[in-house]
Design a protein around this motif. Structure first.
Motif, PDB file in Angstrom:
ATOM      1  N   THR A   1       0.829  -1.213   0.000  1.00  0.00           N
ATOM      2  CA  THR A   1       0.000   0.000   0.000  1.00  0.00           C
ATOM      3  C   THR A   1       0.856   1.253   0.000  1.00  0.00           C
ATOM      4  O   THR A   1       0.577   2.224  -0.705  1.00  0.00           O
ATOM      5  CB  THR A   1      -0.929   0.000   1.228  1.00  0.00           C
ATOM      6  OG1 THR A   1      -1.666  -1.211   1.273  1.00  0.00           O
ATOM      7  CG2 THR A   1      -1.892   1.169   1.180  1.00  0.00           C
ATOM      8  N   VAL A   2       1.922   1.222   0.797  1.00  0.00           N
ATOM      9  CA  VAL A   2       2.786   2.398   0.913  1.00  0.00           C
ATOM     10  C   VAL A   2       3.613   2.613  -0.350  1.00  0.00           C
ATOM     11  O   VAL A   2       3.834   3.747  -0.779  1.00  0.00           O
ATOM     12  CB  VAL A   2       3.711   2.248   2.147  1.00  0.00           C
ATOM     13  CG1 VAL A   2       4.738   3.370   2.190  1.00  0.00           C
ATOM     14  CG2 VAL A   2       2.883   2.241   3.426  1.00  0.00           C
ATOM     15  N   LEU A   3       4.056   1.521  -0.974  1.00  0.00           N
ATOM     16  CA  LEU A   3       5.014   1.632  -2.071  1.00  0.00           C
ATOM     17  C   LEU A   3       4.393   1.779  -3.454  1.00  0.00           C
ATOM     18  O   LEU A   3       5.082   2.175  -4.395  1.00  0.00           O
ATOM     19  CB  LEU A   3       5.945   0.408  -2.079  1.00  0.00           C
ATOM     20  CG  LEU A   3       6.949   0.316  -0.931  1.00  0.00           C
ATOM     21  CD1 LEU A   3       7.719  -0.986  -1.010  1.00  0.00           C
ATOM     22  CD2 LEU A   3       7.906   1.498  -0.968  1.00  0.00           C
ATOM     23  N   ILE A   4       3.111   1.443  -3.610  1.00  0.00           N
ATOM     24  CA  ILE A   4       2.552   1.400  -4.959  1.00  0.00           C
ATOM     25  C   ILE A   4       2.578   2.765  -5.654  1.00  0.00           C
ATOM     26  O   ILE A   4       2.964   2.876  -6.825  1.00  0.00           O
ATOM     27  CB  ILE A   4       1.116   0.816  -4.942  1.00  0.00           C
ATOM     28  CG1 ILE A   4       0.654   0.610  -6.389  1.00  0.00           C
ATOM     29  CG2 ILE A   4       0.148   1.712  -4.164  1.00  0.00           C
ATOM     30  CD1 ILE A   4      -0.498  -0.346  -6.522  1.00  0.00           C
ATOM     31  N   LEU A   5       2.218   3.835  -4.936  1.00  0.00           N
ATOM     32  CA  LEU A   5       2.245   5.164  -5.551  1.00  0.00           C
ATOM     33  C   LEU A   5       3.670   5.632  -5.835  1.00  0.00           C
ATOM     34  O   LEU A   5       3.943   6.146  -6.934  1.00  0.00           O
ATOM     35  CB  LEU A   5       1.501   6.176  -4.673  1.00  0.00           C
ATOM     36  CG  LEU A   5      -0.029   6.099  -4.735  1.00  0.00           C
ATOM     37  CD1 LEU A   5      -0.652   7.123  -3.791  1.00  0.00           C
ATOM     38  CD2 LEU A   5      -0.530   6.338  -6.154  1.00  0.00           C
TER      39      LEU A   5
ATOM     40  N   VAL B   1       6.243   3.772  -6.509  1.00  0.00           N
ATOM     41  CA  VAL B   1       6.752   2.971  -7.628  1.00  0.00           C
ATOM     42  C   VAL B   1       6.186   3.489  -8.952  1.00  0.00           C
ATOM     43  O   VAL B   1       6.915   3.631  -9.945  1.00  0.00           O
ATOM     44  CB  VAL B   1       6.407   1.480  -7.430  1.00  0.00           C
ATOM     45  CG1 VAL B   1       6.652   0.691  -8.711  1.00  0.00           C
ATOM     46  CG2 VAL B   1       7.228   0.891  -6.293  1.00  0.00           C
ATOM     47  N   LEU B   2       4.892   3.784  -8.975  1.00  0.00           N
ATOM     48  CA  LEU B   2       4.288   4.351 -10.186  1.00  0.00           C
ATOM     49  C   LEU B   2       4.920   5.699 -10.524  1.00  0.00           C
ATOM     50  O   LEU B   2       5.184   6.009 -11.687  1.00  0.00           O
ATOM     51  CB  LEU B   2       2.777   4.506  -9.997  1.00  0.00           C
ATOM     52  CG  LEU B   2       1.961   3.207  -9.963  1.00  0.00           C
ATOM     53  CD1 LEU B   2       0.496   3.508  -9.636  1.00  0.00           C
ATOM     54  CD2 LEU B   2       2.051   2.472 -11.291  1.00  0.00           C
ATOM     55  N   GLY B   3       5.150   6.512  -9.477  1.00  0.00           N
ATOM     56  CA  GLY B   3       5.794   7.807  -9.691  1.00  0.00           C
ATOM     57  C   GLY B   3       7.194   7.667 -10.247  1.00  0.00           C
ATOM     58  O   GLY B   3       7.607   8.416 -11.136  1.00  0.00           O
ATOM     59  N   VAL B   4       7.956   6.689  -9.731  1.00  0.00           N
ATOM     60  CA  VAL B   4       9.315   6.442 -10.222  1.00  0.00           C
ATOM     61  C   VAL B   4       9.279   6.030 -11.686  1.00  0.00           C
ATOM     62  O   VAL B   4      10.105   6.479 -12.503  1.00  0.00           O
ATOM     63  CB  VAL B   4      10.007   5.364  -9.355  1.00  0.00           C
ATOM     64  CG1 VAL B   4      11.255   4.839 -10.047  1.00  0.00           C
ATOM     65  CG2 VAL B   4      10.368   5.935  -7.990  1.00  0.00           C
ATOM     66  N   CYS B   5       8.320   5.174 -12.046  1.00  0.00           N
ATOM     67  CA  CYS B   5       8.212   4.726 -13.446  1.00  0.00           C
ATOM     68  C   CYS B   5       7.941   5.895 -14.386  1.00  0.00           C
ATOM     69  O   CYS B   5       8.551   6.001 -15.455  1.00  0.00           O
ATOM     70  CB  CYS B   5       7.096   3.684 -13.578  1.00  0.00           C
ATOM     71  SG  CYS B   5       7.500   2.084 -12.862  1.00  0.00           S
ATOM     72  N   VAL B   6       7.030   6.790 -13.982  1.00  0.00           N
ATOM     73  CA  VAL B   6       6.612   7.877 -14.867  1.00  0.00           C
ATOM     74  C   VAL B   6       7.609   9.036 -14.855  1.00  0.00           C
ATOM     75  O   VAL B   6       7.960   9.586 -15.903  1.00  0.00           O
ATOM     76  CB  VAL B   6       5.201   8.377 -14.478  1.00  0.00           C
ATOM     77  CG1 VAL B   6       4.811   9.594 -15.313  1.00  0.00           C
ATOM     78  CG2 VAL B   6       4.176   7.266 -14.664  1.00  0.00           C
TER      79      VAL B   6
END
Length: 439
Positions: free
Chosen positions: A142-146, A148-153
């Motif tokens: 829950t903590v890491l999903i946003l 990780v998505l931010g890092v990808c984009v």
């Protein structure tokens, strides 16, 4: 990685037909096993990704390879292909494909896990229970999903974009609406062989390596020496003496650099004192002040960086085993021998990772010569001065003169040099090879 692959292959090989249905329709196995909400969510994810690929994804991937075929013409009103946007959207499409493959294998493994639970006569977790786990045992997801998505984009996509630009002819006159093409390693060949870039590249590369090594060594040993000096019992008012370098460290770097630029300018206090004594003003940072300007840059970098090393060394020196020093003193070891055999091995073991980060920071230290001497172009250098580092030359080429592809190639060279040197030094350092020595 091998473990996860084995888990995936066993899920495919030993699974029931319900699980294999998930290989065709994501969420099918979960739905048949009673996990209706999870099955529907997987199915909707697959539908969304397939719709994206049909509507735009496949076109973006094709554009990634072609970088456009229709050139724009403002006079004829022709809206052409924007090669840069096509490259960017192509990278995004590949990220979506990678994300889909990850969800696909996760979907099969989840269905296989549900099958195993039923075979072992265990009740699969309901969707509500799995959501509750995301706030308990699996809270890290829950903590890491946003992030990780931010890092990808915001991280991976721009980095990949920059790397790929190095293999195109983007820059100069070839910018949209002109079509950009893939050129392979031609930009790297230009850096090494072309008379326009090669002499400047090798001159700056040699100076850059010398600067990084000298600055890092000087900052480290001055900071360590200052920490050792202030650690002596005979020094009174240690907190008072430590305050001066800490204040220098606390002031923003660019303000310090602008202050030093003013100090060494023709109208600065140093030249005022020189002219007041009857001598001619000195151009410390002039076009022909090559070695003097480099020396000033080294000293200014010391002023900014030494306090941080001093603070770091002070903390580590307080953890030394003083009984070793007492024993060595009894055996007749002098202060230099103690420093050589006890202090330096201990400090190198504790600070090698920081030392490497200092080296990389100095290698890519854009601000020092940009604020001290930015905007100067010297004869014998193409769009650069004799104090510029590779990062400064990259800025001059790409931002000021639109040589984006050459700038991207230089950034890759910087990455390869710093990563290779850092990796070799770290693997051979006591921090890596003698992990238990000081524990």
């Amino acid at each position: 990685m091998k473990e996860k692959w084995n888990e995936f292959t066993s899920a495919v090989r030993d699974s029931s037909w319900k699980v294999r249905l998930s290989a065709v329709v994501m969420g099918g196995g979960q739905f048949l096993y009673g996990s209706y909400v999870k099955g529907i969510l997987y199915f909707l994810l697959e539908v969304c990704i397939v719709l994206y690929m049909v509507i735009r994804g496949f076109e973006d991937i094709e554009g990634f390879f072609t970088l456009g075929t229709q050139k724009g013409d403002a006079w004829l009103g022709t809206v052409g292909d924007n090669s840069v946007i096509m490259l960017l959207m192509g990278i995004f499409a590949w990220i979506v494909v990678a994300g889909f493959l990850y969800l696909y294998q996760m979907n099969i493994k989840d269905a296989y896990h549900t099958q195993k639970m039923i075979e072992n006569r265990k009740k699969p977790l309901s969707f509500k229970e799995e959501l509750a786990q995301l706030l308990d045992k699996k809270f890290y997801i829950t903590v890491l999903i946003l992030p990780v998505l931010g890092v990808c984009v915001f991280n991976i996509l721009p980095i990949v974009f920059m790397i790929l630009i190095a293999f195109t002819n983007y820059g100069g006159d070839i910018v949209p609406p002109e079509l950009v093409d893939w050129v392979g390693i031609a930009n790297f060949e230009k850096l090494i062989t072309l008379s326009q870039f090669a002499p400047t590249f090798f001159k700056i590369l040699g100076w850059n390596l010398l600067w990084a090594v000298v600055s890092t060594a000087l900052n480290y040993f001055l900071g360590l020496g200052l920490a050792l000096l202030l650690d002596k019992e005979c020094v009174k008012g240690k907190a008072f003496w430590r305050a001066f370098p800490i204040l220098a460290y606390a002031i923003p770097g660019f303000i310090t650099l602008l202050a030093f630029k003013f100090m060494f300018s023709y109208g600065g206090p140093i030249n005022q004192m020189i002219t007041a004594s009857g001598n001619a003003a000195i151009g410390f940072l002039d076009l022909d002040a090559k070695q003097m300007a480099r020396g000033i840059g080294v000293l200014v970098n010391c002023w900014i960086s030494v306090p941080s090393i001093m603070l770091l060394a002070t903390g580590h020196l307080s953890n030394r085993d003083m009984s070793l020093y007492e024993a060595s003193r009894i055996d007749g070891a002098g202060r230099w021998k103690q420093f050589q055999k006890l202090t330096m091995p201990f400090m190198l073991f504790a600070t090698t990772p920081v030392l490497l980060s200092q080296f990389i920071g100095n290698f890519n230290n854009f601000g020092i010569f940009y604020f001290l001497r930015g905007g100067l172009y010297v004869d014998g250098y193409f769009l650069a001065s004799d104090t510029d580092l590779l990062i400064n030359w990259l800025y001059n080429l790409s931002i000021d003169n639109n040589y984006y592809c050459i700038g991207a190639a230089i950034s890759l060279v910087i990455f390869m040099i710093t990563s290779l040197i850092s990796l070799i030094i770290y693997v051979k350092s006591p921090s890596y090879r003698e992990e238990d020595t000081f524990q």
